[in-house]
Enzyme design. Structure first.
Site, PDB file in Angstrom:
ATOM      1  NE  ARG A 148      39.397  37.957  34.785  1.00  0.00           N
ATOM      2  CZ  ARG A 148      40.292  38.561  34.025  1.00  0.00           C
ATOM      3  NH1 ARG A 148      41.283  39.246  34.553  1.00  0.00           N
ATOM      4  NH2 ARG A 148      40.176  38.501  32.710  1.00  0.00           N
ATOM      5  NE  ARG A 180      45.722  35.645  26.283  1.00  0.00           N
ATOM      6  CZ  ARG A 180      45.143  36.632  26.950  1.00  0.00           C
ATOM      7  NH1 ARG A 180      45.595  37.871  26.814  1.00  0.00           N
ATOM      8  NH2 ARG A 180      44.138  36.398  27.744  1.00  0.00           N
ATOM      9  NE  ARG A 200      39.567  34.191  28.266  1.00  0.00           N
ATOM     10  CZ  ARG A 200      40.207  34.730  27.226  1.00  0.00           C
ATOM     11  NH1 ARG A 200      40.368  34.056  26.097  1.00  0.00           N
ATOM     12  NH2 ARG A 200      40.664  35.952  27.328  1.00  0.00           N
ATOM     13  CE  LYS A 251      39.834  42.752  31.558  1.00  0.00           C
ATOM     14  NZ  LYS A 251      39.075  41.918  30.601  1.00  0.00           N
ATOM     15  NE  ARG A 262      44.037  38.227  23.086  1.00  0.00           N
ATOM     16  CZ  ARG A 262      43.622  38.651  24.266  1.00  0.00           C
ATOM     17  NH1 ARG A 262      43.950  39.860  24.685  1.00  0.00           N
ATOM     18  NH2 ARG A 262      42.870  37.899  25.028  1.00  0.00           N
TER      19      ARG A 262
HETATM   20  P1  B4P Z   1      41.697  43.110  25.729  1.00  0.00           P
HETATM   21  O1  B4P Z   1      40.315  43.159  26.239  1.00  0.00           O
HETATM   22  O2  B4P Z   1      42.544  44.309  25.916  1.00  0.00           O
HETATM   23  O3  B4P Z   1      42.192  41.754  26.327  1.00  0.00           O
HETATM   24  P2  B4P Z   1      42.773  41.462  27.766  1.00  0.00           P
HETATM   25  O4  B4P Z   1      43.125  42.680  28.528  1.00  0.00           O
HETATM   26  O5  B4P Z   1      43.873  40.538  27.467  1.00  0.00           O
HETATM   27  O6  B4P Z   1      41.596  40.780  28.588  1.00  0.00           O
HETATM   28  P3  B4P Z   1      41.395  39.307  28.989  1.00  0.00           P
HETATM   29  O7  B4P Z   1      40.233  39.336  29.913  1.00  0.00           O
HETATM   30  O8  B4P Z   1      41.265  38.479  27.760  1.00  0.00           O
HETATM   31  O9  B4P Z   1      42.703  38.750  29.675  1.00  0.00           O
HETATM   32  P4  B4P Z   1      43.473  38.917  31.045  1.00  0.00           P
HETATM   33  O10 B4P Z   1      44.872  39.038  30.626  1.00  0.00           O
HETATM   34  O11 B4P Z   1      42.947  39.977  31.939  1.00  0.00           O
HETATM   35  O12 B4P Z   1      41.804  42.879  24.144  1.00  0.00           O
HETATM   36  C1  B4P Z   1      41.374  41.737  23.458  1.00  0.00           C
HETATM   37  C2  B4P Z   1      41.612  41.879  21.960  1.00  0.00           C
HETATM   38  O13 B4P Z   1      40.732  42.852  21.406  1.00  0.00           O
HETATM   39  C3  B4P Z   1      43.022  42.339  21.569  1.00  0.00           C
HETATM   40  O14 B4P Z   1      43.477  41.577  20.501  1.00  0.00           O
HETATM   41  C4  B4P Z   1      42.856  43.798  21.145  1.00  0.00           C
HETATM   42  O15 B4P Z   1      43.765  44.193  20.149  1.00  0.00           O
HETATM   43  C5  B4P Z   1      41.438  43.793  20.614  1.00  0.00           C
HETATM   44  N1  B4P Z   1      40.787  45.088  20.774  1.00  0.00           N
HETATM   45  C6  B4P Z   1      40.853  45.899  21.854  1.00  0.00           C
HETATM   46  N2  B4P Z   1      40.116  47.003  21.653  1.00  0.00           N
HETATM   47  C7  B4P Z   1      39.544  46.877  20.424  1.00  0.00           C
HETATM   48  C8  B4P Z   1      38.674  47.694  19.636  1.00  0.00           C
HETATM   49  N3  B4P Z   1      38.215  48.867  20.096  1.00  0.00           N
HETATM   50  N4  B4P Z   1      38.274  47.255  18.428  1.00  0.00           N
HETATM   51  C9  B4P Z   1      38.733  46.055  17.960  1.00  0.00           C
HETATM   52  N5  B4P Z   1      39.572  45.251  18.631  1.00  0.00           N
HETATM   53  C10 B4P Z   1      39.976  45.649  19.860  1.00  0.00           C
HETATM   54  O16 B4P Z   1      43.216  37.509  31.809  1.00  0.00           O
HETATM   55  C11 B4P Z   1      43.574  36.273  31.250  1.00  0.00           C
HETATM   56  C12 B4P Z   1      43.235  35.134  32.217  1.00  0.00           C
HETATM   57  O17 B4P Z   1      44.075  35.204  33.417  1.00  0.00           O
HETATM   58  C13 B4P Z   1      41.815  35.111  32.790  1.00  0.00           C
HETATM   59  O18 B4P Z   1      40.891  34.479  31.917  1.00  0.00           O
HETATM   60  C14 B4P Z   1      42.018  34.321  34.118  1.00  0.00           C
HETATM   61  O19 B4P Z   1      42.084  32.936  33.895  1.00  0.00           O
HETATM   62  C15 B4P Z   1      43.383  34.784  34.599  1.00  0.00           C
HETATM   63  N6  B4P Z   1      43.258  35.926  35.537  1.00  0.00           N
HETATM   64  C16 B4P Z   1      43.637  37.216  35.287  1.00  0.00           C
HETATM   65  N7  B4P Z   1      43.334  38.012  36.337  1.00  0.00           N
HETATM   66  C17 B4P Z   1      42.741  37.204  37.261  1.00  0.00           C
HETATM   67  C18 B4P Z   1      42.177  37.453  38.549  1.00  0.00           C
HETATM   68  N8  B4P Z   1      42.154  38.675  39.071  1.00  0.00           N
HETATM   69  N9  B4P Z   1      41.653  36.406  39.221  1.00  0.00           N
HETATM   70  C19 B4P Z   1      41.672  35.159  38.717  1.00  0.00           C
HETATM   71  N10 B4P Z   1      42.167  34.864  37.501  1.00  0.00           N
HETATM   72  C20 B4P Z   1      42.715  35.876  36.780  1.00  0.00           C
END
Ligand code: B4P
Length: 191
Positions: free
Chosen positions: A89, A134, A145, A14, A128
């Site tokens: 979410r 993190r 998660r 994302k 990551r």
């Molecule tokens: P991403 O999938 O981009 O990770 P993210 O955006 O950080 O999603 P995530 O769900 O983990 O975290 P968020 O910050 O939203 O990438 C992951 C990895 O994969 C990276 O290292 C990237 O380089 C790699 N990658 C990407 N594309 C790739 C590809 N094509 N091939 C290989 N590798 C690739 O949320 C974090 C926490 O915050 C949640 O768990 C929750 O506790 C809280 N939170 C956030 N929003 C919330 C909400 N609305 N309500 C309640 N809690 C919330």
């Protein structure tokens, strides 16, 4: 306004795809995860609460995140549109987003749902975790998660599918190829 939601499991790309989408479509990026991590870093009242949930792999309580989002929408009036990354979410967040946008005479145009298998998700997050520092990128928290995603977040797909706003995008493969799938979806939509 053009409002898009990017949806998917933790590690589905994302955040990665959001950077490419905002550049091409000129949208304002709202990543609730990023904002919460900043709050934690700055040790704000919200950050201290959020940290307890995030480090356990749980979701931050709905009302806290919804209030945070509502403030952000008010702060960024006049933008071309929003890209919501990591929000909604839960069903309660999805319903709240519709209400907040309706109040502004707008709506969610499309939800891009990135599909990636769980083995790949786990590998990406572990990788990551090696240098992100993190608190939630370790094997126990990743498992939790993914459980939380399946039970609380995935059901939202039905909410968006019912009114034709859900668009599935292949999330496995190279970053550029995935983005091509996203562009194909967005460019074929009529808003
Ligand atoms: P991403 O999938 O981009 O990770 P993210 O955006 O950080 O999603 P995530 O769900 O983990 O975290 P968020 O910050 O939203 O990438 C992951 C990895 O994969 C990276 O290292 C990237 O380089 C790699 N990658 C990407 N594309 C790739 C590809 N094509 N091939 C290989 N590798 C690739 O949320 C974090 C926490 O915050 C949640 O768990 C929750 O506790 C809280 N939170 C956030 N929003 C919330 C909400 N609305 N309500 C309640 N809690 C919330």
């Amino acid at each position: 306004m053009l409002n898009i939601v990017i949806f998917g499991a933790p590690g589905s790309g994302k955040g990665t795809q959001s950077q490419l989408i905002i550049e091409k479509y000129g949208l304002h990026h709202i990543s609730t995860g990023e904002i919460l991590r900043e709050e934690i870093e700055n040790k704000t009242e919200l950050g201290l609460i959020a940290d307890e949930y995030i480090s356990q792999g749980h979701l931050v309580p709905d009302q806290l995140v919804i209030d945070m989002l509502s403030n952000l929408l008010d702060k960024h009036q006049g933008v071309k549109g929003f890209l919501f990354d990591g929000f909604p979410r839960t069903l309660a967040q999805g319903e709240a987003l519709d209400v907040l946008l309706r109040e502004k005479g707008s709506s969610v145009a499309a939800v891009l749902s990135l599909t990636v298998n769980e083995e790949e998700l786990t590998q990406r997050l572990l990788k990551r975790g090696q240098d992100s520092g993190r608190s939630d990128d370790n094997i126990e928290t990743i498992k939790e998660r993914l459980n939380v995603y399946r039970s609380q977040t995935e059901p939202l797909k039905n909410y968006y599918r019912k009114n034709g706003r859900l668009f599935k995008v292949q999330g496995e493969g190279a970053v550029d190829e995935i983005f091509e799938g996203i562009m194909e979806t967005l460019d074929h939509l009529t808003f």
